[in-house]
Scaffold this motif. Structure first.
Motif, PDB file in Angstrom:
ATOM      1  N   THR A 148       0.856  -1.178   0.000  1.00  0.00           N
ATOM      2  CA  THR A 148       0.000   0.000   0.000  1.00  0.00           C
ATOM      3  C   THR A 148       0.896   1.233   0.000  1.00  0.00           C
ATOM      4  OG1 THR A 148      -0.115   0.161   2.421  1.00  0.00           O
ATOM      5  CG2 THR A 148      -1.800  -1.176   1.322  1.00  0.00           C
ATOM      6  N   ALA A 149       0.340   2.357  -0.387  1.00  0.00           N
ATOM      7  CA  ALA A 149       1.048   3.636  -0.338  1.00  0.00           C
ATOM      8  C   ALA A 149       0.041   4.720  -0.006  1.00  0.00           C
ATOM      9  CB  ALA A 149       1.729   3.933  -1.675  1.00  0.00           C
ATOM     10  N   VAL A 150       0.506   5.795   0.651  1.00  0.00           N
ATOM     11  CA  VAL A 150      -0.404   6.822   1.133  1.00  0.00           C
ATOM     12  C   VAL A 150       0.169   8.208   0.873  1.00  0.00           C
ATOM     13  CG1 VAL A 150      -1.181   5.273   2.978  1.00  0.00           C
ATOM     14  CG2 VAL A 150       0.570   6.989   3.457  1.00  0.00           C
ATOM     15  N   ALA A 151      -0.703   9.218   0.961  1.00  0.00           N
ATOM     16  CA  ALA A 151      -0.290  10.609   0.841  1.00  0.00           C
ATOM     17  C   ALA A 151      -1.292  11.481   1.566  1.00  0.00           C
ATOM     18  CB  ALA A 151      -0.192  11.025  -0.624  1.00  0.00           C
ATOM     19  N   LEU A 152      -0.805  12.528   2.220  1.00  0.00           N
ATOM     20  CA  LEU A 152      -1.657  13.510   2.889  1.00  0.00           C
ATOM     21  C   LEU A 152      -1.378  14.869   2.251  1.00  0.00           C
ATOM     22  CD1 LEU A 152      -3.706  13.894   5.239  1.00  0.00           C
ATOM     23  CD2 LEU A 152      -1.753  14.555   6.658  1.00  0.00           C
ATOM     24  N   PHE A 167      -6.674  12.842   2.446  1.00  0.00           N
ATOM     25  CA  PHE A 167      -5.828  11.658   2.604  1.00  0.00           C
ATOM     26  C   PHE A 167      -6.084  10.721   1.435  1.00  0.00           C
ATOM     27  CE2 PHE A 167      -5.381   7.294   4.513  1.00  0.00           C
ATOM     28  CZ  PHE A 167      -4.000   7.318   4.635  1.00  0.00           C
ATOM     29  N   SER A 168      -5.028  10.372   0.711  1.00  0.00           N
ATOM     30  CA  SER A 168      -5.139   9.439  -0.413  1.00  0.00           C
ATOM     31  C   SER A 168      -4.335   8.190  -0.104  1.00  0.00           C
ATOM     32  CB  SER A 168      -4.579  10.061  -1.707  1.00  0.00           C
ATOM     33  OG  SER A 168      -5.314  11.167  -2.125  1.00  0.00           O
ATOM     34  N   PHE A 169      -4.804   7.061  -0.602  1.00  0.00           N
ATOM     35  CA  PHE A 169      -4.022   5.827  -0.480  1.00  0.00           C
ATOM     36  C   PHE A 169      -4.357   4.906  -1.635  1.00  0.00           C
ATOM     37  CE2 PHE A 169      -7.867   4.991   2.017  1.00  0.00           C
ATOM     38  CZ  PHE A 169      -8.259   3.735   1.587  1.00  0.00           C
ATOM     39  N   ASP A 172       2.436   2.424 -11.280  1.00  0.00           N
ATOM     40  CA  ASP A 172       2.898   3.702 -11.835  1.00  0.00           C
ATOM     41  C   ASP A 172       1.822   4.769 -11.721  1.00  0.00           C
ATOM     42  OD1 ASP A 172       5.290   2.523 -12.460  1.00  0.00           O
ATOM     43  OD2 ASP A 172       4.850   2.269 -14.596  1.00  0.00           O
ATOM     44  N   ARG A 173       0.600   4.437 -12.118  1.00  0.00           N
ATOM     45  CA  ARG A 173      -0.476   5.428 -12.085  1.00  0.00           C
ATOM     46  C   ARG A 173      -0.770   5.860 -10.645  1.00  0.00           C
ATOM     47  NH1 ARG A 173      -3.370   6.690 -17.001  1.00  0.00           N
ATOM     48  NH2 ARG A 173      -1.858   6.138 -18.601  1.00  0.00           N
ATOM     49  N   ALA A 174      -0.897   4.906  -9.747  1.00  0.00           N
ATOM     50  CA  ALA A 174      -1.209   5.238  -8.355  1.00  0.00           C
ATOM     51  C   ALA A 174      -0.085   6.052  -7.721  1.00  0.00           C
ATOM     52  CB  ALA A 174      -1.451   3.961  -7.560  1.00  0.00           C
ATOM     53  N   SER A 175       1.151   5.683  -7.987  1.00  0.00           N
ATOM     54  CA  SER A 175       2.296   6.395  -7.394  1.00  0.00           C
ATOM     55  C   SER A 175       2.376   7.825  -7.898  1.00  0.00           C
ATOM     56  CB  SER A 175       3.592   5.641  -7.701  1.00  0.00           C
ATOM     57  OG  SER A 175       3.569   4.343  -7.130  1.00  0.00           O
ATOM     58  N   THR A 176       2.068   8.038  -9.173  1.00  0.00           N
ATOM     59  CA  THR A 176       2.077   9.394  -9.719  1.00  0.00           C
ATOM     60  C   THR A 176       1.045  10.272  -9.026  1.00  0.00           C
ATOM     61  OG1 THR A 176       2.832   8.613 -11.880  1.00  0.00           O
ATOM     62  CG2 THR A 176       1.762  10.765 -11.819  1.00  0.00           C
ATOM     63  N   GLU A 209       2.217  10.885  -5.201  1.00  0.00           N
ATOM     64  CA  GLU A 209       3.352  11.790  -5.044  1.00  0.00           C
ATOM     65  C   GLU A 209       2.939  13.241  -5.295  1.00  0.00           C
ATOM     66  OE1 GLU A 209       6.996  13.221  -4.119  1.00  0.00           O
ATOM     67  OE2 GLU A 209       6.188  11.205  -3.775  1.00  0.00           O
ATOM     68  N   THR A 210       2.083  13.462  -6.267  1.00  0.00           N
ATOM     69  CA  THR A 210       1.623  14.820  -6.550  1.00  0.00           C
ATOM     70  C   THR A 210       0.759  15.350  -5.415  1.00  0.00           C
ATOM     71  OG1 THR A 210       1.697  14.370  -8.921  1.00  0.00           O
ATOM     72  CG2 THR A 210       0.397  16.264  -8.220  1.00  0.00           C
ATOM     73  N   MET A 211      -0.106  14.508  -4.852  1.00  0.00           N
ATOM     74  CA  MET A 211      -0.924  14.933  -3.721  1.00  0.00           C
ATOM     75  C   MET A 211      -0.054  15.197  -2.489  1.00  0.00           C
ATOM     76  SD  MET A 211      -4.051  15.208  -4.729  1.00  0.00           S
ATOM     77  CE  MET A 211      -3.255  15.842  -6.230  1.00  0.00           C
ATOM     78  N   ARG A 212       0.948  14.390  -2.279  1.00  0.00           N
ATOM     79  CA  ARG A 212       1.809  14.546  -1.096  1.00  0.00           C
ATOM     80  C   ARG A 212       2.551  15.878  -1.119  1.00  0.00           C
ATOM     81  NH1 ARG A 212       4.567  10.474  -2.021  1.00  0.00           N
ATOM     82  NH2 ARG A 212       3.295   9.013  -0.817  1.00  0.00           N
TER      83      ARG A 212
END
Length: 412
Positions: free
Chosen positions: A252-256, A356-358, A390-394, A397-400
């Motif tokens: 999983t990966a997350v961003a705030l 919050f995105s994940f 790739d799509r999710a990470s892009t 990272e932009t949201m973070r």
């Protein structure tokens, strides 16, 4: 056993009724179903790809058609539906981006200039910031482990997930605000069970179950009757393989997002960004954005369809010819849905909420099921696990970093 009463609050509108149904509210079956989803995400950290074990563990906590659940739920004061005219968030400037998040199932575009945007809603909803209570009781003989795991599932639902339609797109948010009656099982405390604020999410780099009492979830799983003797040693069963269903932990990966504001403003911006992120290409003259996959795959010869990693089916409509081209997952002749791996939800309260995105970075489709395929009519298309990552990470990272996918020459 005595009832435990929890105080809950909605954080965003909850769409929990059927199509065009009046009387939407918070329903126990919907709540139980969402708790099951998050239980599987938790139990998957131990069960791995043993789906029979996963089902057996879930059955012990939530029951099945031939076994009563030891967890009894009731909502003594279910909140009533809001009048659709109260959906003022759809009338604000830029409200079309929230309409986009609602999707065609919840919103029909208003074409008559005499109509207000909120009239396009197809379902009633429960207002944001609505308080209600949830009662829980565990039947006699329920193990401490099963009771603790049921609370863990509710905590995960209220911390990461949502209830009802479009929960992946920020709607249906719930918060546990306190314990008003009864004693919690096992190591649970009221502070542990209360939904955390934004500071909790700042310290995350993945979806975890290490908060407070949840840190004991492997011991609880091991104590269930269905658990094999080695379940406590299965700390990383997905090493070397991608999970075939949503599982907490390393895949999983997350961003705030750094912005603090109200939930309508957060979702408006999220809708705008998600729309431009999915579009991919934007003409320099500010014209209509183009999806590369439409030009290269739908109207071209490529069989690669990376956009599908964000969820299927996708339908492209050509207004000139009125043709519809749908890319979907099929099993034989049956059309299936592949839900988006990317979720986002506003967290916090009042005017200081944050987005919050994940994402669940598992397998796009289970490789062992040879009947599953991505199809465009008679054509077979390719969507890879790397496309999903790739799509999710892009996006994350932009949201973070507080970046944007919206071109500078477009209205923000």
């Amino acid at each position: 056993m005595p009832w435990i009463t929890l105080a809950l609050r909605t954080t965003t509108p909850v769409f929990n009724g059927e199509h065009d149904q009046h009387g939407a509210t918070i329903r126990v079956p919907s709540l139980r179903g969402a708790m099951r989803y998050w239980f599987r995400a938790l139990a998957g950290t131990a069960a791995g790809d043993d789906l029979r074990l996963l089902a057996a563990l879930e059955r012990e906590v939530f029951g099945s058609t031939d076994r009563q659940s030891p967890v009894v739920l009731r909502i003594p004061d279910p909140p009533g539906p809001a009048d659709r005219a109260e959906a003022k968030f759809l009338n604000m400037p830029g409200g079309e981006h929230i309409q986009y998040l609602l999707g065609q199932g919840l919103y029909t575009r208003v074409k008559d200039a005499r109509q207000r945007p909120h009239e396009g809603l197809t379902r009633d909803f429960v207002r944001a910031d609505t308080e209600f209570h949830l009662d829980l009781r565990f039947t006699p003989g329920t193990s401490e482990a099963a009771a603790s795991l049921a609370l863990a599932s509710l905590w995960l639902l209220c911390t990461y997930g949502g209830l009802g339609a479009r929960a992946r797109r920020g709607f249906g948010g719930l918060r546990i605000t306190g314990v008003t009656a009864g004693s919690l099982p096992g190591d649970w405390t009221p502070d542990d069970l209360t939904t955390p604020g934004p500071a909790y999410y700042e310290n995350l780099d993945r979806l975890t179950a290490d908060h407070g009492a949840l840190a004991r979830h492997h011991a609880w799983l091991a104590a269930l009757e269905a658990a094999p003797d080695d379940v406590t040693t299965r700390t990383a069963p997905w090493n070397g393989a991608r999970p075939t269903y949503p599982v907490l932990g390393g895949h999983t990966a997350v961003a705030l997002h750094p912005t603090q504001t109200t939930w309508p403003a957060l979702l408006l911006n999220a809708g705008r960004e998600w729309r431009h992120f999915r579009a991919g290409e934007h003409p320099e003259d500010g014209g209509r954005p183009h999806t590369p996959e439409y030009r290269q795959t739908i109207r071209g010869t490529s069989d690669h369809f990376p956009l599908g990693a964000l969820g299927l089916p996708i339908t492209f409509y050509d207004p000139a010819t009125r043709n519809k081209d749908t890319v979907e997952v099929r099993k034989g002749t049956e059309s299936l849905r592949r839900a988006s791996p990317v979720w986002f939800r506003p967290v916090g309260t009042g005017p200081r909420m944050r987005l919050f995105s994940f994402a669940f970075l598992g397998a796009f489709l289970p490789q062992e099921d040879k009947e599953l395929s991505v199809r465009l009519g008679r054509r077979t298309l390719t969507v890879t696990d790397q496309d999903l990552r790739d799509r999710a990470s892009t996006w994350l990272e932009t949201m973070r970093t507080g970046g944007t996918f919206t071109p500078a020459n477009r209205e923000r």
